[in-house]
Scaffold this motif. Structure first.
Motif, PDB file in Angstrom:
ATOM      1  N   SER A 153       0.834  -1.205   0.000  1.00 34.82           N
ATOM      2  CA  SER A 153       0.000   0.000   0.000  1.00 34.82           C
ATOM      3  C   SER A 153       0.868   1.254   0.000  1.00 34.82           C
ATOM      4  N   VAL A 154       1.929   1.200   0.806  1.00 33.03           N
ATOM      5  CA  VAL A 154       2.855   2.345   0.852  1.00 33.03           C
ATOM      6  C   VAL A 154       3.434   2.576  -0.540  1.00 33.03           C
ATOM      7  N   TYR A 155       3.823   1.491  -1.187  1.00 28.25           N
ATOM      8  CA  TYR A 155       4.416   1.573  -2.517  1.00 28.25           C
ATOM      9  C   TYR A 155       3.435   2.191  -3.520  1.00 28.25           C
ATOM     10  N   LYS A 156       2.164   1.776  -3.419  1.00 28.46           N
ATOM     11  CA  LYS A 156       1.159   2.322  -4.350  1.00 28.46           C
ATOM     12  C   LYS A 156       0.940   3.816  -4.121  1.00 28.46           C
ATOM     13  N   ILE A 157       0.899   4.208  -2.859  1.00 31.10           N
ATOM     14  CA  ILE A 157       0.700   5.640  -2.544  1.00 31.10           C
ATOM     15  C   ILE A 157       1.927   6.455  -2.964  1.00 31.10           C
ATOM     16  N   GLU A 158       3.094   5.850  -2.819  1.00 35.58           N
ATOM     17  CA  GLU A 158       4.301   6.530  -3.320  1.00 35.58           C
ATOM     18  C   GLU A 158       4.200   6.740  -4.830  1.00 35.58           C
ATOM     19  N   ARG A 159       3.806   5.698  -5.544  1.00 32.59           N
ATOM     20  CA  ARG A 159       3.669   5.801  -6.998  1.00 32.59           C
ATOM     21  C   ARG A 159       2.633   6.875  -7.355  1.00 32.59           C
ATOM     22  N   PHE A 160       1.542   6.873  -6.586  1.00 27.57           N
ATOM     23  CA  PHE A 160       0.481   7.856  -6.810  1.00 27.57           C
ATOM     24  C   PHE A 160       1.034   9.280  -6.702  1.00 27.57           C
ATOM     25  N   TRP A 161       1.780   9.553  -5.623  1.00 22.41           N
ATOM     26  CA  TRP A 161       2.284  10.922  -5.420  1.00 22.41           C
ATOM     27  C   TRP A 161       3.382  11.279  -6.411  1.00 22.41           C
ATOM     28  N   GLN A 162       4.145  10.281  -6.810  1.00 19.83           N
ATOM     29  CA  GLN A 162       5.155  10.546  -7.850  1.00 19.83           C
ATOM     30  C   GLN A 162       4.460  10.910  -9.158  1.00 19.83           C
ATOM     31  N   ALA A 163       3.333  10.258  -9.432  1.00 23.64           N
ATOM     32  CA  ALA A 163       2.555  10.604 -10.634  1.00 23.64           C
ATOM     33  C   ALA A 163       1.954  12.003 -10.526  1.00 23.64           C
ATOM     34  N   MET A 164       1.762  12.455  -9.276  1.00 21.07           N
ATOM     35  CA  MET A 164       1.275  13.832  -9.053  1.00 21.07           C
ATOM     36  C   MET A 164       2.396  14.855  -9.285  1.00 21.07           C
ATOM     37  N   GLY A 165       3.622  14.355  -9.463  1.00 21.31           N
ATOM     38  CA  GLY A 165       4.763  15.247  -9.686  1.00 21.31           C
ATOM     39  C   GLY A 165       5.638  15.416  -8.458  1.00 21.31           C
ATOM     40  N   ALA A 166       5.234  14.790  -7.349  1.00 23.12           N
ATOM     41  CA  ALA A 166       5.939  15.011  -6.074  1.00 23.12           C
ATOM     42  C   ALA A 166       7.113  14.041  -5.891  1.00 23.12           C
ATOM     43  N   ASN A 167       8.024  14.418  -5.005  1.00 28.82           N
ATOM     44  CA  ASN A 167       9.047  13.509  -4.504  1.00 28.82           C
ATOM     45  C   ASN A 167       8.522  12.931  -3.203  1.00 28.82           C
ATOM     46  N   THR A 168       8.716  11.640  -3.012  1.00 32.73           N
ATOM     47  CA  THR A 168       8.170  11.033  -1.801  1.00 32.73           C
ATOM     48  C   THR A 168       9.282  10.650  -0.832  1.00 32.73           C
ATOM     49  N   ARG A 169       8.943  10.634   0.424  1.00 31.00           N
ATOM     50  CA  ARG A 169       9.889  10.196   1.453  1.00 31.00           C
ATOM     51  C   ARG A 169       9.102   9.560   2.596  1.00 31.00           C
ATOM     52  N   ILE A 170       9.650   8.463   3.118  1.00 31.05           N
ATOM     53  CA  ILE A 170       9.025   7.779   4.248  1.00 31.05           C
ATOM     54  C   ILE A 170       9.601   8.387   5.524  1.00 31.05           C
ATOM     55  N   LEU A 171       8.739   8.748   6.447  1.00 26.66           N
ATOM     56  CA  LEU A 171       9.206   9.433   7.656  1.00 26.66           C
ATOM     57  C   LEU A 171       8.536   8.866   8.903  1.00 26.66           C
ATOM     58  N   ASP A 172       9.256   8.931  10.003  1.00 24.60           N
ATOM     59  CA  ASP A 172       8.687   8.580  11.297  1.00 24.60           C
ATOM     60  C   ASP A 172       7.593   9.596  11.656  1.00 24.60           C
ATOM     61  N   ILE A 173       6.525   9.104  12.271  1.00 22.14           N
ATOM     62  CA  ILE A 173       5.345   9.942  12.536  1.00 22.14           C
ATOM     63  C   ILE A 173       5.679  11.163  13.398  1.00 22.14           C
ATOM     64  N   ARG A 174       6.302  10.940  14.552  1.00 25.52           N
ATOM     65  CA  ARG A 174       6.616  12.048  15.481  1.00 25.52           C
ATOM     66  C   ARG A 174       7.609  13.027  14.847  1.00 25.52           C
ATOM     67  N   HIS A 175       8.555  12.460  14.141  1.00 26.45           N
ATOM     68  CA  HIS A 175       9.569  13.279  13.501  1.00 26.45           C
ATOM     69  C   HIS A 175       8.908  14.194  12.464  1.00 26.45           C
ATOM     70  N   HIS A 176       7.985  13.637  11.705  1.00 24.96           N
ATOM     71  CA  HIS A 176       7.227  14.435  10.749  1.00 24.96           C
ATOM     72  C   HIS A 176       6.572  15.632  11.434  1.00 24.96           C
ATOM     73  N   ASP A 177       5.921  15.370  12.534  1.00 24.60           N
ATOM     74  CA  ASP A 177       5.165  16.432  13.208  1.00 24.60           C
ATOM     75  C   ASP A 177       6.076  17.538  13.738  1.00 24.60           C
ATOM     76  N   LYS A 178       7.259  17.165  14.167  1.00 25.59           N
ATOM     77  CA  LYS A 178       8.221  18.129  14.683  1.00 25.59           C
ATOM     78  C   LYS A 178       8.758  19.010  13.549  1.00 25.59           C
ATOM     79  N   ILE A 179       9.115  18.385  12.449  1.00 27.57           N
ATOM     80  CA  ILE A 179       9.636  19.141  11.303  1.00 27.57           C
ATOM     81  C   ILE A 179       8.575  20.119  10.788  1.00 27.57           C
ATOM     82  N   CYS A 180       7.349  19.625  10.663  1.00 23.81           N
ATOM     83  CA  CYS A 180       6.293  20.504  10.143  1.00 23.81           C
ATOM     84  C   CYS A 180       5.998  21.643  11.109  1.00 23.81           C
ATOM     85  N   ALA A 181       6.175  21.391  12.399  1.00 20.50           N
ATOM     86  CA  ALA A 181       5.954  22.461  13.377  1.00 20.50           C
ATOM     87  C   ALA A 181       6.886  23.633  13.096  1.00 20.50           C
TER      88      ALA A 181
END
Lengths: 300, 300
Positions: free
Chosen positions: B165-193
């Motif tokens: 599922s992760v792979y499919k969603i990555e492919r989906f976002w790459q098709a949207m033109g985006a670069n994808t990256r897998i991130l730890d949940i808490r780490h994501h929230d801290k960076i976005c803060a």
């Protein structure tokens, strides 16, 4: 209707001290419009700046000697960091032509006026001015002739500034493309504290906050900056010495605005902690309204 | 090499719940690229949004009924404010097709995962995702197909998210033109803060600080906003409900970043008050360096 060749220029000779972003933009504009001045001198104490100005061919004369350079000037423009105004004014005023105008482009006005006034003589008219224009770049190569186009130039006369000199400096800035407005000195400093100095202070600060995060997070800040951080920090690229001087020279107003801002930020933090949805939404909506006003005001 | 007509799309049917800025940009991109999906359904509980999406002709079907709209979807995308995720997920999950993927576009990840997880069933795979793209505008008319081009889409799988599922969603976002990256949940929230939530909070706040000034000064803030305030507050035009939700849903990380920022701002205030030139210049220079890194990183 106007005939550029026979029209009398606003000033015969203009000397610009500090041909950086602002000063070099003034010189470029004069070069394109001979009705502003017939002859320009650019002065700087950095040899590399003089070298660039010569290469750019935007002044009739380039010099590192301020005393010699002001002797024939009808108007001397101090386009230097506000912290350098006093020393340069002290040095040049005794050598200026009788009846000449001294003006500046500093972002703080009370401090510049206090710095220069003790050295003024009765035959020199000082017209404090502040063109509200700039980019995050600095130096003679960063300037461009349209920098002041449709920007404001605020003029803050002192009790001893002659009306005729004010009028000439207004005409000068209008020829630069700017809109002019006469403002009270303290009021000017307060407005600039909120519209310019505080945003710069916050932009510098958040870059430092980001810089002090754990190594891994910091590198990701750079990767993911497009989400707000980037726009927010554009102004943080501005010149360090100029901004150090502004912060120190508009201290009271900046500290007051920062205190008000901090209170507002703490109120927002409290609302987030206690999940006060109404307060948060109200705050965001007010922020949007100010933005909308800016757009209606054609400033955004 | 690829043949668009015969290639199998990433998902046969995609349902986008919330065709606002993000959701409508997804729909527009799919419309231009049939290799992403053959059929799209747009769902919204606001009749005026449904009306606009129909007019824009960016979805095969437009509906106000989420339950009916997810039945045939291979992928359901929640592009709604993070505070609305739980209610919608609870409502739709029991009606989703076995083996379908549920994903979201929320700016906070720990809270969205906590909100949705209790309602998940073993035959639905949930892939939390966050496309880091946006403008200060909102609604279906604000979207555009290149919104995600060269932006990051961060994917924060939970322990129960399947790799496929992760792979499919990555492919989906790459098709949207985006670069994808897998991130730890808490780490994501801290960076976005730090890169997004805090800059928005500060932008909303300074608009309110300006708004609370004396009437005369406030109107002048609008006149003179070009000097920093304008750029600094662009992001303050963003959607209030979306941002209220983000602030409440990433509370801990935002409060921590705001506390760090406030310490840094107070240190700067102290340096200004006591005229600590070295500290001020050092701080400004560090700010500039971060900006330079952004430019080198091609993010500015």
């Amino acid at each position: 209707m106007t005939n550029k060749i026979t029209s009398i220029p606003i000033f015969k000779n203009i000397t610009v001290i500090g041909p950086g972003l602002i000063g070099s933009s003034i010189l470029r504009r004069i070069q394109k419009d001979p009705t502003i001045s017939e002859y320009t001198v650019a002065v700087d104490n950095h040899p590399e700046v003089c070298y660039r100005v010569k290469k750019l061919k935007i002044a009739n004369k380039v010099s590192s000697d301020p005393v010699e350079s002001v002797k024939n000037a009808d108007c001397v423009i101090l386009a230097i960091p506000v912290g350098a105004m006093q020393e340069v004014a002290k040095q040049i005023i005794p050598h200026m032509k009788k009846g000449a105008i001294l003006t500046d482009t500093g972002s703080t006005k009370a401090s510049v006026i206090a710095a220069i006034t003790p050295y003024l003589t009765s035959d020199i008219s000082f017209v404090p001015a502040h063109p509200m224009a700039g980019t995050e770049f600095s130096g003679p190569d960063a300037g461009f002739e349209s920098l002041f186009e449709n920007r404001w130039c605020l003029i803050t006369p002192t009790t001893s500034t002659g009306k005729e000199s004010v009028y000439k400096i207004e005409r000068f800035w209008q020829a630069m493309g700017a809109n002019t407005r006469i403002l009270d000195i303290r009021h000017h400093d307060k407005i600039c504290a909120i519209v310019s100095h505080l945003p710069h202070l916050l932009a510098f600060t958040i870059c430092n906050t980001a810089d002090s995060l754990a190594d891994e997070t910091r590198s990701e800040v750079l990767d993911y900056a497009a989400s707000g951080f980037r726009d927010f920090t554009r102004i943080a690229a501005s010149d360090p010495i100029m901004w150090k001087d502004i912060f120190l020279n508009n201290r009271e107003a900046i500290l007051e605005m920062l205190a008000r801002f901090t209170e507002d930020a703490q109120a927002m933090a409290k609302a987030i902690r206690w999940q006060d949805e109404d307060y948060i939404v109200k705050t965001i909506k007010k922020g949007r309204e100010i933005r909308k006003s800016l757009i209606n005001n054609k400033q955004a």
